[in-house]
Write a protein that holds these residues in place. Structure first.
Motif, PDB file in Angstrom:
ATOM      1  N   GLU A  16       0.837  -1.208   0.000  1.00 44.51           N
ATOM      2  CA  GLU A  16       0.000   0.000   0.000  1.00 44.51           C
ATOM      3  C   GLU A  16       0.874   1.261   0.000  1.00 44.51           C
ATOM      4  O   GLU A  16       0.611   2.214  -0.745  1.00 44.51           O
ATOM      5  N   GLU A  19      -4.669   4.644  -1.143  1.00 46.70           N
ATOM      6  CA  GLU A  19      -3.660   3.649  -0.742  1.00 46.70           C
ATOM      7  C   GLU A  19      -3.178   3.926   0.682  1.00 46.70           C
ATOM      8  O   GLU A  19      -2.953   2.996   1.456  1.00 46.70           O
ATOM      9  N   HIS A  36      -5.679   2.566   3.011  1.00 48.92           N
ATOM     10  CA  HIS A  36      -5.538   1.102   3.126  1.00 48.92           C
ATOM     11  C   HIS A  36      -4.358   0.757   4.028  1.00 48.92           C
ATOM     12  O   HIS A  36      -4.422  -0.181   4.816  1.00 48.92           O
ATOM     13  N   GLU A  66      -9.548  -2.060  -5.028  1.00 49.26           N
ATOM     14  CA  GLU A  66      -8.495  -2.613  -5.876  1.00 49.26           C
ATOM     15  C   GLU A  66      -9.025  -2.803  -7.307  1.00 49.26           C
ATOM     16  O   GLU A  66      -8.320  -2.547  -8.280  1.00 49.26           O
TER      17      GLU A  66
END
Ligand SMILES: [Fe+2]
Ligand SMILES: [Fe+2]
Length: 200
Positions: free
Chosen positions: A31, A62, A65, A148
């Motif tokens: 990530e 990202e 995440h 994703e």
């Protein structure tokens, strides 16, 4: 979305789940790397405003995440481990054409490589969402799947927005092959982009 030319066997998912903290730590670094590479592309292609805006949105996602995975590592009593180099990412980047030779060729390759990494990650998230033995991992990977999938679609779309379709198709085909061949050569490890475990 780009085409994956090999299929990850379910045995890979079963094997990586034997070391969940190692898998999660590696995943957290994926990530971080995804956010960093989007930011690096922004820095190199500042005149392409639409590209900069889309990549900034990816970098923000990202990093969120990353925080989600970091929280899960912490919940399980672990800590983020230092990120070792990724032979998968390095192998893909080695196939990318160089910025100093042609900036546009390099950008096209970077977008397609990002699209391939997202597509492979999506494939593996989907396996883990079903096959992970513990509910926490299944929930994480089910939750991250849609984002994703969005990224896996976005990168080839950006390539088509900024480059001619035939040029994109030709490079996509070559890099899809590189990706599958590279993955087939990699050893198994409890990492997101490792090779398949050997039988027995
Ligand atoms: Fe992500
Ligand atoms: Fe992503």
């Amino acid at each position: 979305m780009l085409r994956l030319r090999s299929v990850t066997p379910p045995a890979w998912a079963e094997a990586v789940c034997r070391e969940p903290l190692a898998l999660l730590s590696d995943h957290a670094h994926c990530e971080l790397r995804a956010a960093a590479s989007s930011q690096a592309l922004i820095n190199r292609h500042t005149a392409r405003t639409d590209l900069c805006d889309r990549l900034a949105a990816v970098a923000v996602e990202e990093m969120s995440h990353f925080r989600q995975v970091l929280a899960l590592i912490d919940e399980r009593g672990g800590t983020l481990q230092p990120g070792p180099p990724s032979p998968y990412v390095e192998g893909l980047l080695a196939a990318s054409r160089r910025e100093r030779t042609d900036r546009d060729d390099a950008l096209l390759d970077r977008l397609l490589i990002a699209g391939l990494i997202e597509a492979r990650s999506l494939e593996r998230f989907e396996l883990l969402a079903v096959l992970a033995p513990d509910a926490g991992l299944r929930a994480l990977y089910a939750d991250l799947g849609p984002s994703e999938r969005g990224h896996a679609a976005l990168f080839p779309k950006l390539a088509r927005t900024h480059f001619d379709g035939a040029r994109v198709d030709q490079r996509a085909e070559a890099l899809e092959e590189v990706e599958a061949e590279l993955l087939a050569r990699l050893d198994f490890a409890p990492r997101m982009h490792s090779g398949a475990p050997t039988a027995g």
